[in-house]
Design a protein around this motif. Structure first.
Motif, PDB file in Angstrom:
ATOM      1  N   ILE A   8      -1.100   6.218  -6.965  1.00  0.00           N
ATOM      2  CA  ILE A   8      -0.184   5.995  -8.092  1.00  0.00           C
ATOM      3  C   ILE A   8      -0.631   4.791  -8.915  1.00  0.00           C
ATOM      4  O   ILE A   8      -0.692   4.853 -10.152  1.00  0.00           O
ATOM      5  CB  ILE A   8       1.255   5.788  -7.577  1.00  0.00           C
ATOM      6  N   SER A   9      -0.952   3.685  -8.242  1.00  0.00           N
ATOM      7  CA  SER A   9      -1.387   2.492  -8.972  1.00  0.00           C
ATOM      8  C   SER A   9      -2.732   2.730  -9.653  1.00  0.00           C
ATOM      9  O   SER A   9      -2.983   2.214 -10.747  1.00  0.00           O
ATOM     10  CB  SER A   9      -1.475   1.288  -8.030  1.00  0.00           C
ATOM     11  N   GLY A  10      -3.607   3.526  -9.020  1.00  0.00           N
ATOM     12  CA  GLY A  10      -4.882   3.858  -9.659  1.00  0.00           C
ATOM     13  C   GLY A  10      -4.693   4.680 -10.924  1.00  0.00           C
ATOM     14  O   GLY A  10      -5.343   4.439 -11.944  1.00  0.00           O
ATOM     15  N   LEU A  11      -3.784   5.661 -10.866  1.00  0.00           N
ATOM     16  CA  LEU A  11      -3.480   6.475 -12.058  1.00  0.00           C
ATOM     17  C   LEU A  11      -2.869   5.620 -13.157  1.00  0.00           C
ATOM     18  O   LEU A  11      -3.219   5.757 -14.337  1.00  0.00           O
ATOM     19  CB  LEU A  11      -2.533   7.616 -11.682  1.00  0.00           C
ATOM     20  N   LEU A  12      -1.947   4.735 -12.771  1.00  0.00           N
ATOM     21  CA  LEU A  12      -1.334   3.853 -13.761  1.00  0.00           C
ATOM     22  C   LEU A  12      -2.376   2.937 -14.393  1.00  0.00           C
ATOM     23  O   LEU A  12      -2.369   2.701 -15.599  1.00  0.00           O
ATOM     24  CB  LEU A  12      -0.230   3.021 -13.105  1.00  0.00           C
ATOM     25  N   GLY A  13      -3.282   2.432 -13.552  1.00  0.00           N
ATOM     26  CA  GLY A  13      -4.360   1.597 -14.082  1.00  0.00           C
ATOM     27  C   GLY A  13      -5.230   2.358 -15.071  1.00  0.00           C
ATOM     28  O   GLY A  13      -5.622   1.814 -16.112  1.00  0.00           O
ATOM     29  N   LEU A  45      -7.244  -2.358   3.582  1.00  0.00           N
ATOM     30  CA  LEU A  45      -5.876  -1.867   3.792  1.00  0.00           C
ATOM     31  C   LEU A  45      -5.881  -0.476   4.407  1.00  0.00           C
ATOM     32  O   LEU A  45      -5.115  -0.179   5.322  1.00  0.00           O
ATOM     33  CB  LEU A  45      -5.120  -1.827   2.459  1.00  0.00           C
ATOM     34  N   LEU A  46      -6.745   0.393   3.902  1.00  0.00           N
ATOM     35  CA  LEU A  46      -6.807   1.761   4.418  1.00  0.00           C
ATOM     36  C   LEU A  46      -7.249   1.781   5.878  1.00  0.00           C
ATOM     37  O   LEU A  46      -6.818   2.636   6.654  1.00  0.00           O
ATOM     38  CB  LEU A  46      -7.766   2.599   3.565  1.00  0.00           C
ATOM     39  N   LEU A  47      -8.123   0.843   6.240  1.00  0.00           N
ATOM     40  CA  LEU A  47      -8.589   0.751   7.621  1.00  0.00           C
ATOM     41  C   LEU A  47      -7.680  -0.120   8.481  1.00  0.00           C
ATOM     42  O   LEU A  47      -7.957  -0.354   9.646  1.00  0.00           O
ATOM     43  CB  LEU A  47     -10.019   0.193   7.657  1.00  0.00           C
ATOM     44  N   TYR A 100      -1.837   5.483   1.015  1.00  0.00           N
ATOM     45  CA  TYR A 100      -2.807   6.170   0.155  1.00  0.00           C
ATOM     46  C   TYR A 100      -2.149   6.684  -1.122  1.00  0.00           C
ATOM     47  O   TYR A 100      -2.762   6.712  -2.194  1.00  0.00           O
ATOM     48  CB  TYR A 100      -3.484   7.318   0.912  1.00  0.00           C
ATOM     49  N   LEU A 101      -0.847   7.069  -1.032  1.00  0.00           N
ATOM     50  CA  LEU A 101      -0.143   7.546  -2.216  1.00  0.00           C
ATOM     51  C   LEU A 101       0.156   6.394  -3.172  1.00  0.00           C
ATOM     52  O   LEU A 101       0.054   6.540  -4.398  1.00  0.00           O
ATOM     53  CB  LEU A 101       1.153   8.250  -1.810  1.00  0.00           C
ATOM     54  N   LEU A 102       0.515   5.221  -2.624  1.00  0.00           N
ATOM     55  CA  LEU A 102       0.738   4.046  -3.464  1.00  0.00           C
ATOM     56  C   LEU A 102      -0.541   3.644  -4.193  1.00  0.00           C
ATOM     57  O   LEU A 102      -0.513   3.285  -5.373  1.00  0.00           O
ATOM     58  CB  LEU A 102       1.234   2.883  -2.607  1.00  0.00           C
TER      59      LEU A 102
END
Length: 300
Positions: A82-87, A147-149, A77-79
């Protein structure tokens, strides 16, 4: 990412991206959110197509960058966060430009974020980032729900491969060969037909595997160690993150602290210390490519 077994089933990346962009564009166009208020239907369609396409491209690039981070040091969830913020950082300037191209969207500022937008280009991008980040991150988490599930691709177990009845009972070796053949066929069916079946290498990226063939590459959900077991007659797992096909290794180098396999696309895939002995037994000091033979005399 937009790959097999996520939102779009078995769609290849190119068609998957197009279908997702089109679907979300149509959805937001019909919903008429406040951010596109004041535009007619065709203007909204173009506005949301540009917004959605930019967002998906930004997220895909951010996801690629994130895969270079050590996955075991960060929870999934942290990855994704992070990728969502970078996007969001990547697409904010594009979103700000898109808003500028649609003057019909201009209205009186009614919040401190809107007032920040009025202070100049830099603040316009900052304002856009503050506004779009929640939506970008939400979209990214929705795309990665499998992925989360933990709905990852798993090879069927023995219960899923009950042998047919025969007059003569099959031997254990025959049953194992049948099982291996069926699992291999199921794996190849997951690859887009345009990429063919001539695999060069397979590398692990988070919960995905990056399958490279002589015609291109694709990402699918999967566990590399399971896939390597099914394809062990065609290649070798040289690292917990890399499998190589025996017919496509140009050169094997093992010397001191360096150990790698040189591949046709220019990459040098590392050989882990635990796999060095196996690699030596498998490849020896000579690796043939077509009619040529390259010899590496380096000794560990």
């Amino acid at each position: 990412m937009l790959v097999s077994d996520t939102v779009l089933g078995r769609a290849p990346i190119k068609s998957g991206f197009a279908l997702t962009a089109f679907g979300l564009t149509l959805l937001f166009t019909l919903m008429e959110p406040e951010s596109s208020y004041g535009l007619n239907f065709f203007q909204r369609l173009l506005f949301w197509f540009l917004q959605i396409s930019a967002a998906l491209l930004g997220l895909m690039f951010a996801s690629y960058v994130t895969t270079k981070m050590p996955p075991k040091q960060f929870p999934l969830y942290l990855l994704l966060l992070i990728s969502g913020l970078l996007g969001a950082v990547l697409v904010s300037p594009i979103f700000a430009s898109i808003d500028y191209w649609f003057p019909g969207l201009e209205d009186e500022p009614d919040s401190w974020v809107d007032m920040l937008d009025q202070k100049g280009p830099f603040f316009r991008v900052v304002s856009e980032f503050l506004e779009v980040t929640p939506g970008i991150i939400t979209l990214w988490f929705l795309i990665n729900i499998p992925l989360l599930l933990k709905v990852t691709y798993k090879l069927p177990n023995e219960k899923d491969n009950t042998p047919e009845r025969h007059s003569r009972p099959k031997t254990e070796k025959e049953l194992e060969l049948e099982k291996r053949k069926k699992l291999k066929a199921e794996f190849y069916e997951r690859l887009p037909k345009v990429l063919g079946r001539d695999i060069i290498s397979i590398s692990s990226e988070l919960h995905y595997v990056n399958v490279k063939t002589t015609k291109g590459n694709t990402l699918i959900l999967g566990a590399l160690n399971q896939i390597a077991q099914v394809l062990d007659d065609e290649g070798i797992l040289i690292h917990r993150s890399h499998w190589v096909h025996k017919d496509h290794v140009i050169r094997v180098h093992i010397s001191g602290s360096e150990a790698w396999c040189e591949m046709p696309y220019g990459a040098k895939l590392p050989i882990s210390r635990s796999k060095r002995k196996l690699a030596k037994l498998y490849f020896g000091n000579e690796t043939k490519v077509g009619n040529e033979t390259k010899v590496d005399n380096a000794k560990s």
